[in-house]
Design an enzyme around this catalytic site. Structure first.
Site: not given
Ligand code: 5GP
Length: 337
Positions: A174, A176, A179
């Site tokens: 959750g 991301g 996400c």
């Molecule tokens: P950020 O560094 O951008 O906050 O988070 C990256 C992480 O978000 C990724 O490694 C992955 O675990 C998660 N993530 C990437 N795409 C998605 C998505 O479409 N849905 C969800 N639930 N998580 C995602």
């Protein structure tokens, strides 16, 4: 129904308290770590920051740029087998999921290149029996690979995954930037608490954790390491760079790159021939300002981490958790004038 009473925390809820330190300069801080992994029984040294296996982030170009600094890249899942010949084994996770065909992809990889040095088994929901069994099977197929598996957010599943053969468990449901699981499914766990709780359990059984998602600035990366994360994975912070190999869009003279979640409609359309009717997208697309070469961003992240270590007297990244005291805050920034 059960309700857990204690409030769980995100990076935004805390700051790291400074401490008396014998360090006189940030240059004295060593960000490299060496790990001895429990299941592959192998060692690895480097700076434990990992580019996420997302389109526009987990690319070969990113691998080359980050590898110079001994950072790691988790390649996205959409490369052809032949392309992996360009892989810098020491700084790259070969990533697979658990859908039909993934086990075969691993088999083919091993036949062509041998066991991957680093293997990431990545699913949105790491709580299924199918996933646990897949990790066990992968461990049999690749006994010497450093296996990272996830995602989960609780101690008991972290432990199960390590006992099933994972060396590193990836933590985060959750948090991301692209996400939408928290709003679509109402499921998730504040990331700082998830990292603290899972790391404690993992370390007891000699395993490791990778804090995945939720870092918006170098300070959050420092907080993740302070919370006892062994590795930190970054998606959005590394998006929008030249190394993402994406089209750059120009709007009113300003440059942007598309950054979309791996479970977004955009990703499904691109890689899976559209969204299955029983599923809702759990990711979204955003436009991020184009940031040029990733080098400068990397310098900023490493500079921030060195600064955090200096403020609390940690000579090495490994010492950061024992030197970290988090304080709860109502706001992160002082009000602007
Ligand atoms: P950020 O560094 O951008 O906050 O988070 C990256 C992480 O978000 C990724 O490694 C992955 O675990 C998660 N993530 C990437 N795409 C998605 C998505 O479409 N849905 C969800 N639930 N998580 C995602």
């Amino acid at each position: 129904m059960k309700l857990e009473g204690d409030t769980k925390l995100d990076y935004i809820d805390v700051l790291i308290r400074p401490k008396k330190s014998a360090l006189s300069s940030r240059q004295e801080v060593n960000l490299e770590r060496t790990f001895k992994f429990p299941n592959s029984n192998t060692s690895w040294s480097g700076i434990p920051i990992v580019a996420a296996n997302m389109d526009g982030v987990g690319t070969f170009s990113m691998m080359r740029a980050l590898g110079k600094h001994r950072l790691v890249t988790a390649l996205h899942k959409h490369y052809d087998l032949d392309e992996y010949r360009a892989m810098d084994k020491e700084h790259t996770f070969f990533t697979i999921g658990i859908k039909d065909g993934c086990e075969e992809k691993l088999e083919q990889f091993i036949r062509k290149y041998g066991e991957p040095r680093m293997l990431l088994i990545d699913v949105a929901n790491g709580y299924t029996e199918k996933f646990l069994n897949f990790v066990k099977e992968a461990r049999k197929m690749a006994p010497t690979s450093i296996i990272m598996a996830g995602n989960v957010v609780t101690g008991e599943m972290t432990k199960e995954l390590i006992l099933a053969g994972a060396d590193i468990v990836k933590i985060g449901i959750g948090p991301g930037a692209v996400c939408t699981t928290r709003v679509i499914a109402g499921v998730g766990y504040p990331q700082l608490s998830a990292v603290i709780e899972c790391a404690k359990v993992a370390h007891k059984v000699k395993g490791f954790v990778c804090a995945d998602g939720g870092c918006r600035n170098p300070g959050d990366v420092a907080k993740a390491f302070g919370a006892e994360a062994d590795f930190v994975m970054l998606g959005s912070m590394l998006s929008g760079h030249e190394e993402g190999d994406q089209d750059i869009i120009e709007i009113n003279g300003k440059k942007f790159a598309e950054h979309y979640g791996s479970s977004s409609r955009e990703a499904m359309d691109k890689h899976n021939g559209g969204q299955a009717s029983y599923k809702a997208a759990e990711g979204k697309k955003i436009l991020v300002p184009y940031k040029g070469k990733v080098e400068e961003t990397v310098e900023e992240i490493l500079g921030g981490l060195r600064s955090a270590c200096t403020y609390v007297g940690a000579r090495r990244l490994e010492e950061l958790p024992e030197q970290t005291t988090f304080v709860l805050v109502n706001r992160q920034l002082s009000p602007s004038i």
